[in-house]
Design a protein around this motif. Structure first.
Motif, PDB file in Angstrom:
ATOM      1  N   TYR A   1      -4.080  45.099  -7.570  1.00 58.18           N
ATOM      2  CA  TYR A   1      -3.800  45.755  -8.993  1.00 58.18           C
ATOM      3  C   TYR A   1      -4.964  46.704  -9.318  1.00 58.18           C
ATOM      4  O   TYR A   1      -4.749  47.863  -9.892  1.00 58.18           O
ATOM      5  N   LEU A   2      -6.224  46.465  -8.952  1.00 57.59           N
ATOM      6  CA  LEU A   2      -7.352  47.249  -9.084  1.00 57.59           C
ATOM      7  C   LEU A   2      -7.166  48.497  -8.520  1.00 57.59           C
ATOM      8  O   LEU A   2      -8.272  49.251  -8.466  1.00 57.59           O
ATOM      9  N   GLY A   3      -6.343  48.453  -7.313  1.00 59.02           N
ATOM     10  CA  GLY A   3      -6.456  49.703  -6.494  1.00 59.02           C
ATOM     11  C   GLY A   3      -7.697  49.701  -5.537  1.00 59.02           C
ATOM     12  O   GLY A   3      -8.079  50.564  -4.890  1.00 59.02           O
ATOM     13  N   LEU A   4      -8.202  48.425  -5.265  1.00 57.67           N
ATOM     14  CA  LEU A   4      -9.259  48.626  -4.283  1.00 57.67           C
ATOM     15  C   LEU A   4      -8.885  47.806  -2.798  1.00 57.67           C
ATOM     16  O   LEU A   4      -7.626  47.547  -2.837  1.00 57.67           O
ATOM     17  N   THR A   5      -9.550  47.937  -1.910  1.00 57.39           N
ATOM     18  CA  THR A   5      -9.228  47.475  -0.652  1.00 57.39           C
ATOM     19  C   THR A   5     -10.012  46.346  -0.070  1.00 57.39           C
ATOM     20  O   THR A   5     -11.252  46.317   0.021  1.00 57.39           O
ATOM     21  N   CYS A   6      -9.235  45.265   0.424  1.00 52.20           N
ATOM     22  CA  CYS A   6      -9.780  44.110   0.777  1.00 52.20           C
ATOM     23  C   CYS A   6     -10.621  44.710   2.256  1.00 52.20           C
ATOM     24  O   CYS A   6      -9.877  45.244   3.098  1.00 52.20           O
ATOM     25  N   PRO A   7     -12.011  44.246   2.528  1.00 47.34           N
ATOM     26  CA  PRO A   7     -12.758  44.610   3.379  1.00 47.34           C
ATOM     27  C   PRO A   7     -12.358  44.008   4.773  1.00 47.34           C
ATOM     28  O   PRO A   7     -12.667  44.697   5.908  1.00 47.34           O
ATOM     29  N   ASP A   8     -11.339  43.150   4.900  1.00 45.71           N
ATOM     30  CA  ASP A   8     -10.808  42.414   6.047  1.00 45.71           C
ATOM     31  C   ASP A   8      -9.582  43.322   6.559  1.00 45.71           C
ATOM     32  O   ASP A   8      -8.565  43.330   5.971  1.00 45.71           O
ATOM     33  N   THR A   9     -10.025  44.112   7.824  1.00 51.69           N
ATOM     34  CA  THR A   9      -8.889  45.016   8.544  1.00 51.69           C
ATOM     35  C   THR A   9      -7.919  44.209   9.152  1.00 51.69           C
ATOM     36  O   THR A   9      -6.710  44.568   9.476  1.00 51.69           O
ATOM     37  N   ASN A  10      -8.155  42.630   9.082  1.00 51.42           N
ATOM     38  CA  ASN A  10      -6.944  41.935  10.021  1.00 51.42           C
ATOM     39  C   ASN A  10      -6.262  41.444   8.985  1.00 51.42           C
ATOM     40  O   ASN A  10      -5.338  40.428   9.459  1.00 51.42           O
ATOM     41  N   LEU A  11      -6.340  41.506   7.630  1.00 53.06           N
ATOM     42  CA  LEU A  11      -5.508  40.839   6.727  1.00 53.06           C
ATOM     43  C   LEU A  11      -4.108  41.191   6.830  1.00 53.06           C
ATOM     44  O   LEU A  11      -3.725  42.268   7.055  1.00 53.06           O
ATOM     45  N   LYS A  12      -3.386  40.239   6.938  1.00 50.52           N
ATOM     46  CA  LYS A  12      -1.827  40.323   7.292  1.00 50.52           C
ATOM     47  C   LYS A  12      -0.940  39.304   6.518  1.00 50.52           C
ATOM     48  O   LYS A  12      -1.314  38.372   6.625  1.00 50.52           O
ATOM     49  N   TRP A  13       0.187  39.702   5.885  1.00 48.89           N
ATOM     50  CA  TRP A  13       1.099  38.667   5.234  1.00 48.89           C
ATOM     51  C   TRP A  13       1.736  38.146   6.581  1.00 48.89           C
ATOM     52  O   TRP A  13       2.167  38.588   7.640  1.00 48.89           O
ATOM     53  N   ASN A  14       1.869  36.875   6.282  1.00 44.95           N
ATOM     54  CA  ASN A  14       2.339  35.909   7.462  1.00 44.95           C
ATOM     55  C   ASN A  14       3.660  35.256   6.825  1.00 44.95           C
ATOM     56  O   ASN A  14       3.483  34.183   6.142  1.00 44.95           O
ATOM     57  N   GLU A  15       4.835  35.687   7.056  1.00 43.00           N
ATOM     58  CA  GLU A  15       6.127  35.239   6.223  1.00 43.00           C
ATOM     59  C   GLU A  15       6.340  33.845   6.622  1.00 43.00           C
ATOM     60  O   GLU A  15       6.761  32.973   5.940  1.00 43.00           O
ATOM     61  N   ALA A  16       6.074  33.512   7.873  1.00 36.89           N
ATOM     62  CA  ALA A  16       6.131  32.113   8.389  1.00 36.89           C
ATOM     63  C   ALA A  16       5.478  31.062   7.637  1.00 36.89           C
ATOM     64  O   ALA A  16       6.015  29.771   7.200  1.00 36.89           O
ATOM     65  N   LYS A  17       4.244  31.213   7.336  1.00 36.06           N
ATOM     66  CA  LYS A  17       3.323  30.475   6.682  1.00 36.06           C
ATOM     67  C   LYS A  17       3.335  30.690   5.180  1.00 36.06           C
ATOM     68  O   LYS A  17       2.716  30.060   4.608  1.00 36.06           O
ATOM     69  N   LYS A  18       4.065  31.725   4.771  1.00 32.41           N
ATOM     70  CA  LYS A  18       3.922  32.373   3.395  1.00 32.41           C
ATOM     71  C   LYS A  18       2.791  32.428   2.787  1.00 32.41           C
ATOM     72  O   LYS A  18       2.203  31.743   1.535  1.00 32.41           O
ATOM     73  N   GLY A  19       1.850  33.015   3.497  1.00 33.39           N
ATOM     74  CA  GLY A  19       0.555  33.432   3.231  1.00 33.39           C
ATOM     75  C   GLY A  19      -0.122  34.341   4.098  1.00 33.39           C
ATOM     76  O   GLY A  19       0.494  34.783   5.222  1.00 33.39           O
ATOM     77  N   TYR A  20      -1.478  34.670   3.778  1.00 33.05           N
ATOM     78  CA  TYR A  20      -2.010  35.725   4.675  1.00 33.05           C
ATOM     79  C   TYR A  20      -2.773  35.290   5.640  1.00 33.05           C
ATOM     80  O   TYR A  20      -3.384  34.276   5.746  1.00 33.05           O
ATOM     81  N   ASP A  21      -2.769  35.942   6.973  1.00 34.10           N
ATOM     82  CA  ASP A  21      -3.638  35.822   8.017  1.00 34.10           C
ATOM     83  C   ASP A  21      -4.855  36.608   7.712  1.00 34.10           C
ATOM     84  O   ASP A  21      -4.631  37.671   7.122  1.00 34.10           O
ATOM     85  N   PHE A  22      -6.042  35.904   7.648  1.00 32.69           N
ATOM     86  CA  PHE A  22      -7.246  36.727   7.410  1.00 32.69           C
ATOM     87  C   PHE A  22      -8.502  36.375   8.585  1.00 32.69           C
ATOM     88  O   PHE A  22      -8.346  35.213   8.974  1.00 32.69           O
ATOM     89  N   SER A  23      -9.575  37.002   8.461  1.00 33.19           N
ATOM     90  CA  SER A  23     -10.538  36.952   9.371  1.00 33.19           C
ATOM     91  C   SER A  23     -11.710  35.941   8.711  1.00 33.19           C
ATOM     92  O   SER A  23     -11.671  35.707   7.386  1.00 33.19           O
ATOM     93  N   GLU A  24     -12.133  35.113   9.612  1.00 34.63           N
ATOM     94  CA  GLU A  24     -12.957  33.848   9.207  1.00 34.63           C
ATOM     95  C   GLU A  24     -14.189  34.853   8.806  1.00 34.63           C
ATOM     96  O   GLU A  24     -14.587  35.800   9.531  1.00 34.63           O
TER      97      GLU A  24
END
Lengths: 95, 312
Positions: B237-260
């Motif tokens: 909404y803010l038009g900003l970018t999450c610094p995690d470049t690996n961030l990806k929606w995972n439909e199977a778990k209905k959540g995002y995959d993200f970097s630790e």
């Protein structure tokens, strides 16, 4: 220099006149006036109440969990203290 | 007594009943709570410092009033929690001493600096947002005084997160420089915020007991996942970018995959080597020392009052 936080006080707040005072937490203070002011600052920042009681925690007398059985038992076998114990004939209306 | 006490204790946990201060409890349950609640209290108090840094430099009178109110709330939260811990038999002085000597820990997040006004927005939005996620769960914790403190705290925290997001909104929809400032704050606070939920479940030393005793009801990883899921929409909404470049929606778990986050950095900050650990402890010690004469005067006055009451 001796350093401590003052004794603990229990705080009770009344939301508005007519309602009961309810325990809301506790705090440290050195005297009654400070306890009351701290209670206002700590527990009524958003209109939680219009009246406060503060009491030294050490002045509170409380029952013990170990004595629950013997202490409160007498109330359990006196079902005649409840309105449902009594039968009211049909036709007398609400009572 | 102790065998019977343990049975009663376990029975209560099994029934989702609440443990109160005078109830029998295992030593390790008591110790775990004292550690967790006092660390939580220390975090509230130390958390006042990075935000306090901006009170005199808030960009408007409104922003200053709001920030003052927020920092005052954090102080109050610390006080609720200290008294909850005290009900387990530790004194306020013992806890403060443990904090001031560096023996006790507090949330690693507060060892990062607040470099710009956008950091105040990011703290309210992300740091308080993460704290709320944890605290909502703790409203149903098994220890009564802790649960009651959490209920009060949660009521007050939602204003904190909203004011933070408002700051971020103003900057993100402001000038390009302001937006850049907002992005920079997000970049710096993202991973430290993810660290707030604690180490991954497989490495979390205290989690097993905490779940068993119903002190916690969800694991670090579960809470972290929920936080990421919820926050991404707000970043978009803010038009900003999450610094995690690996961030990806995972439909199977209905959540995002993200970097630790970097867990080596986490351990290092916890062990005193973060950018501001030294400064925070010094500020706390100074405040405590500077207040010494006030406590002494208040005590002397109280003693005198008591004497005159007795005499009269």
């Amino acid at each position: 220099m001796k350093d401590n936080q003052g004794p603990m006080w229990e705080v009770f707040v009344q939301k508005k006149a007519g309602q009961p005072f309810v325990h809301c937490g506790n705090l440290h203070a050195f005297d009654k006036e400070m306890a009351l002011q701290n209670a206002r600052d700590l527990y009524t920042r958003r209109g939680e109440g219009m009246a406060l009681w503060v009491v030294l925690s050490s002045n509170i007398v409380s029952s013990s969990p170990e004595d629950i059985g013997s202490f409160f038992e007498p109330s359990n076998d006196k079902i005649f203290r409840h309105p449902t114990f009594y039968q009211i004939p049909d036709g007398v209306g609400h009572m | 007594m102790s065998v019977n006490g343990e049975e009663v204790f376990e029975g209560k946990l099994a029934k989702n009943d609440i443990i109160e201060p005078k109830d029998w409890m295992p030593d390790n349950y008591r110790k775990h709570l004292i550690r967790q609640i006092s660390q939580h209290a220390h975090s509230e108090i130390v958390g006042m410092l990075p935000e306090g840094n901006w009170i005199t430099r808030a960009p408007s009178l409104r922003a200053k009033l709001v920030l003052l109110a927020k920092v005052q709330d954090e102080g109050g939260h610390g006080l609720y929690l200290y008294t909850a811990a005290e009900s387990l038999g530790i004194s306020r002085d013992e806890m403060l001493n443990a904090l001031h000597t560096g023996k006790a820990k507090y949330s690693s997040i507060f060892n990062y600096p607040t470099l710009t006004w956008a950091d105040i927005g990011a703290i309210g939005w992300l740091v308080d947002g993460a704290a709320i996620m944890n605290q909502v769960m703790l409203q149903r914790t098994s220890y009564g005084p802790y649960a009651r403190a959490m209920v009060r705290i949660c009521k007050e925290e939602s204003f904190h997160q909203r004011q933070g997001y408002e700051v971020m909104t103003k900057l993100s929809f402001g000038t390009p420089e302001q937006k850049e400032m907002a992005q920079d704050a997000l970049n710096r606070w993202w991973y430290p915020t993810l660290m707030m939920f604690g180490p991954p479940d497989v490495e979390s030393p205290n989690s097993d007991n905490a779940i068993k005793w119903r002190i916690k009801r969800e694991t670090n990883d579960q809470l972290r996942q929920r936080f990421v899921n919820q926050t991404i929409t707000q970043i978009e909404y803010l038009g900003l970018t999450c610094p995690d470049t690996n961030l990806k929606w995972n439909e199977a778990k209905k959540g995002y995959d993200f970097s630790e986050p970097n867990w080596v950095e986490f351990k290092s900050v916890i062990h005193g080597n973060g950018p501001c650990n030294k400064e925070r402890l010094e500020a706390r010690n100074k405040a405590h020392k500077d207040g010494e004469w006030v406590r002494a005067a208040a005590m002397a006055f109280a003693d005198k009052q008591n004497e005159s009451t007795i005499a009269a």
